[in-house]
Design a protein around this motif. Structure first.
Motif, short mmCIF file in Angstrom:
data_model
loop_
_atom_site.label_atom_id
_atom_site.label_comp_id
_atom_site.label_asym_id
_atom_site.label_seq_id
_atom_site.Cartn_x
_atom_site.Cartn_y
_atom_site.Cartn_z
N ASP A 100 20.16 4.96 6.62
CA ASP A 100 19.97 4.74 4.80
C ASP A 100 19.63 3.58 4.23
O ASP A 100 18.20 3.39 3.68
N LYS A 101 20.87 2.57 4.48
CA LYS A 101 20.72 1.32 3.65
C LYS A 101 19.82 0.97 4.37
O LYS A 101 18.75 0.01 3.49
N ALA A 102 19.64 0.35 5.88
CA ALA A 102 18.13 -0.30 6.19
C ALA A 102 16.81 0.53 5.39
O ALA A 102 16.54 -0.45 5.43
N ARG A 103 16.42 1.80 5.46
CA ARG A 103 15.53 2.38 4.74
C ARG A 103 14.87 1.81 3.52
O ARG A 103 14.20 0.71 3.02
N VAL A 104 16.51 1.72 3.09
CA VAL A 104 16.44 1.06 1.76
C VAL A 104 15.69 -0.35 1.46
O VAL A 104 15.00 -0.86 0.93
N ASP A 105 16.68 -0.90 2.03
CA ASP A 105 16.12 -2.15 2.54
C ASP A 105 14.39 -2.80 2.84
O ASP A 105 13.98 -3.48 2.02
N MET A 106 14.25 -1.90 3.49
CA MET A 106 12.85 -1.76 4.14
C MET A 106 11.61 -1.56 2.90
O MET A 106 10.75 -2.09 2.94
N PHE A 107 11.78 -0.28 2.84
CA PHE A 107 11.08 -0.27 1.31
C PHE A 107 11.69 -1.20 0.66
O PHE A 107 10.00 -1.43 -0.08
N PHE A 108 12.57 -1.51 0.38
CA PHE A 108 12.97 -3.27 -1.11
C PHE A 108 11.26 -4.50 -0.66
O PHE A 108 11.02 -4.47 -1.29
N GLU A 109 11.54 -4.40 0.74
CA GLU A 109 11.06 -5.86 1.17
C GLU A 109 9.37 -5.19 1.25
O GLU A 109 8.86 -5.92 1.04
N LEU A 110 8.89 -4.05 1.54
CA LEU A 110 7.84 -3.83 1.83
C LEU A 110 7.29 -3.55 0.55
O LEU A 110 6.46 -4.33 -0.16
N ALA A 111 7.53 -3.80 -0.84
CA ALA A 111 7.86 -3.21 -2.15
C ALA A 111 7.40 -4.82 -2.81
O ALA A 111 5.96 -5.27 -3.40
N LYS A 112 8.45 -5.57 -1.86
CA LYS A 112 8.05 -7.62 -2.63
C LYS A 112 6.83 -7.71 -1.67
O LYS A 112 6.03 -8.84 -2.73
N ASP A 113 6.73 -7.32 -0.55
CA ASP A 113 5.30 -7.69 0.21
C ASP A 113 4.14 -7.09 -1.01
O ASP A 113 3.21 -7.42 -0.73
N LEU A 114 4.07 -5.95 -1.17
CA LEU A 114 2.32 -5.64 -1.54
C LEU A 114 2.84 -6.10 -3.68
O LEU A 114 1.53 -6.36 -3.59
N THR A 115 3.47 -6.38 -3.65
CA THR A 115 3.75 -7.16 -5.14
C THR A 115 2.94 -8.20 -4.90
O THR A 115 2.18 -8.92 -5.81
#
Length: 186
Positions: free
Chosen positions: A145-160
């Motif tokens: 779960d922690k890895a998935r949270v980190d993955m989506f956090f990084e995706l949000a930064k990329d999209l931004t």
């Protein structure tokens, strides 16, 4: 600069929600209290205004919070940490800075946002968001779960960072955006 921060203390009833609480409190009342507490500070005309920081307390008035988030008086890199604090109900003070640079001597790297959590001082918006997520136990239940949270956090930064492609299809990111979304170009 030796100026005293403007302080508007607000205890948000989290069951009702922040928007309803602010509306119920009345913007005029908040403006009057701010004017009474610091009559010498005129309303800022821009972020570059030479004005002391403003403080909004989102905690009971008789119980100062351990957490203080400092950022400029706008949305941006301080918005995600502020949203995490609101969502999780962690009591905090929010310090809004204008053009004085009074934070530079104590802010690591001389920049905002800065989070104080008791004696801990953290800068960099991603580090602040991750710290608050751990503190509120919303960072995932196990390692996967922690890895998935980190993955989506990084995706949000990329999209931004790539959002210019949404507004300018001729940009390099705009040309790659349809492929990234799985849609045919043009």
């Amino acid at each position: 600069s030796g100026q005293t921060p403007v302080c508007v203390c607000v205890y948000m009833l989290r069951r009702v929600g922040i928007a309803a609480s602010v509306a119920a409190a009345g913007a005029a009342t908040l403006q009057r209290r701010a004017a009474e507490s610091h009559a010498a500070a005129p309303a800022p005309e821009s972020l570059a205004a030479q004005r002391p920081p403003s403080v909004v307390r989102v905690a009971p008035l008789d119980d100062p919070p351990d957490v203080t988030l400092e950022y400029f008086a706008l949305r941006g890199l301080g918005e995600l940490p502020r949203l995490i604090l609101e969502l999780t109900g962690i009591p905090y003070d929010s310090v809004y800075h204008f053009g004085t640079g009074v934070y530079k001597p104590y802010a690591p790297f001389g920049q905002l946002p800065v989070l104080r959590d008791g004696p801990l001082l953290i800068c960099e918006s991603g580090a602040i968001a991750r710290h608050l997520a751990r503190k509120a136990c919303i960072d995932g239940g196990d390692a996967a779960d922690k890895a998935r949270v980190d993955m989506f956090f990084e995706l949000a930064k990329d999209l931004t960072s790539k959002k210019s492609g949404i507004h300018d299809p001729a940009s390099a990111d705009g040309k790659r955006l349809p492929a990234g979304l799985g849609t045919p170009p043009g």
